[in-house]
Design a protein around this motif. Structure first.
Motif, mmCIF file in Angstrom:
data_model
loop_
_atom_site.group_PDB
_atom_site.id
_atom_site.type_symbol
_atom_site.label_atom_id
_atom_site.label_comp_id
_atom_site.label_asym_id
_atom_site.label_seq_id
_atom_site.Cartn_x
_atom_site.Cartn_y
_atom_site.Cartn_z
ATOM 1 N N SER A 56 -1.624 -0.146 4.401
ATOM 2 C CA SER A 56 -2.451 0.816 3.664
ATOM 3 C C SER A 56 -1.658 1.464 2.534
ATOM 4 N N SER A 57 -0.375 1.678 2.735
ATOM 5 C CA SER A 57 0.462 2.234 1.673
ATOM 6 C C SER A 57 0.600 1.244 0.518
ATOM 7 N N PHE A 72 -1.035 -0.418 -4.928
ATOM 8 C CA PHE A 72 -1.656 -1.472 -5.730
ATOM 9 C C PHE A 72 -2.882 -0.945 -6.456
ATOM 10 N N GLN A 73 -3.721 -0.199 -5.752
ATOM 11 C CA GLN A 73 -4.948 0.300 -6.354
ATOM 12 C C GLN A 73 -4.663 1.307 -7.466
ATOM 13 N N TRP A 74 -3.850 2.303 -7.200
ATOM 14 C CA TRP A 74 -3.624 3.346 -8.199
ATOM 15 C C TRP A 74 -2.739 2.859 -9.338
ATOM 16 N N PHE A 128 -9.625 -1.296 -8.258
ATOM 17 C CA PHE A 128 -9.971 0.110 -8.461
ATOM 18 C C PHE A 128 -9.874 0.846 -7.127
ATOM 19 N N PRO A 129 -9.349 2.085 -7.119
ATOM 20 C CA PRO A 129 -9.239 2.838 -5.856
ATOM 21 C C PRO A 129 -10.596 2.956 -5.159
ATOM 22 N N PHE A 151 2.885 -4.351 -9.394
ATOM 23 C CA PHE A 151 2.045 -3.788 -8.340
ATOM 24 C C PHE A 151 1.320 -4.882 -7.549
ATOM 25 N N THR A 152 0.930 -5.962 -8.222
ATOM 26 C CA THR A 152 0.246 -7.047 -7.520
ATOM 27 C C THR A 152 1.195 -7.767 -6.578
#
Length: 188
Positions: free
Chosen positions: A36-37, A42-44, A78-79, A178-179
């Motif tokens: 989850s972290s 990745f999302q933000w 997107f978050p 990030f990816t």
């Protein structure tokens, strides 16, 4: 302290006759926290740098292909909280107002890409956004962004280092970071 807590949990579980669930529970909790972290980073992070690249694209060459690729990246990364807001009533009203503005000012308000957030079927967005699929799709989009950027500047031999070029390279590098971080740290 953690070993003491695990020791106490094992004693309680052995009294209850259920040692497998206690030991397995601690390992799965740590792996879900890590996953989850990694997903949140990745999302933000991906969203911030994709929006940065969209702004650079709109102020620079205005490449339609890059804009479309970045919007697809945003749809997949997107978050979740913001994505649910955009898919709800607020997103429908924004889409309606954008389409109405597009009727009168088509050059100023190109809205077709924003509609992806609102009208994409739930089963497709759920599959695109969950699990390893979103990381792989974003990695493919990142490679496509690099190819379109190199073609846009006229090839590697014709590269001139301007602020726009440096910003695009930096933004794409962070998208990759990030990816790849999400793909490496996410537990599947």
């Amino acid at each position: 302290m953690e070993t003491l807590r695990m020791g106490f949990a094992e004693v309680v579980a052995s009294v209850a006759g259920n040692t497998d669930t206690v030991v397995g529970n601690g390992a799965s909790t740590a792996s879900t926290e890590s996953s989850s972290s990694a997903r949140a980073w990745f999302q933000w992070g991906g969203t911030i740098f994709a929006l940065f690249l969209l702004i650079l694209n709109r102020t620079g060459r205005r490449s339609s292909l890059q804009t479309t690729l970045l919007v697809l990246y945003l749809v997949t990364s997107f978050p979740t909280a913001l994505f649910k807001i955009l898919r709800g009533q607020i997103g429908c009203w924004v889409a309606f107002l954008a389409i109405a503005a597009n009727l009168y000012f088509p050059q100023t308000f190109p809205v077709s890409r924003f509609l992806l957030f609102v009208i994409t079927p739930d089963w497709l967005t759920d599959r695109l956004r969950d699990g390893i699929v979103s990381g792989i799709v974003c990695l493919i989009i990142g490679v496509s962004l690099v190819i379109t950027e190199v073609r846009g500047i006229g090839g590697l031999g014709n590269c001139q280092c301007t602020f726009h070029c440096f910003g695009c390279c930096l933004g794409i590098a962070f998208l990759f970071f990030f990816t790849i971080q999400y793909l490496c740290l996410g537990t599947w």
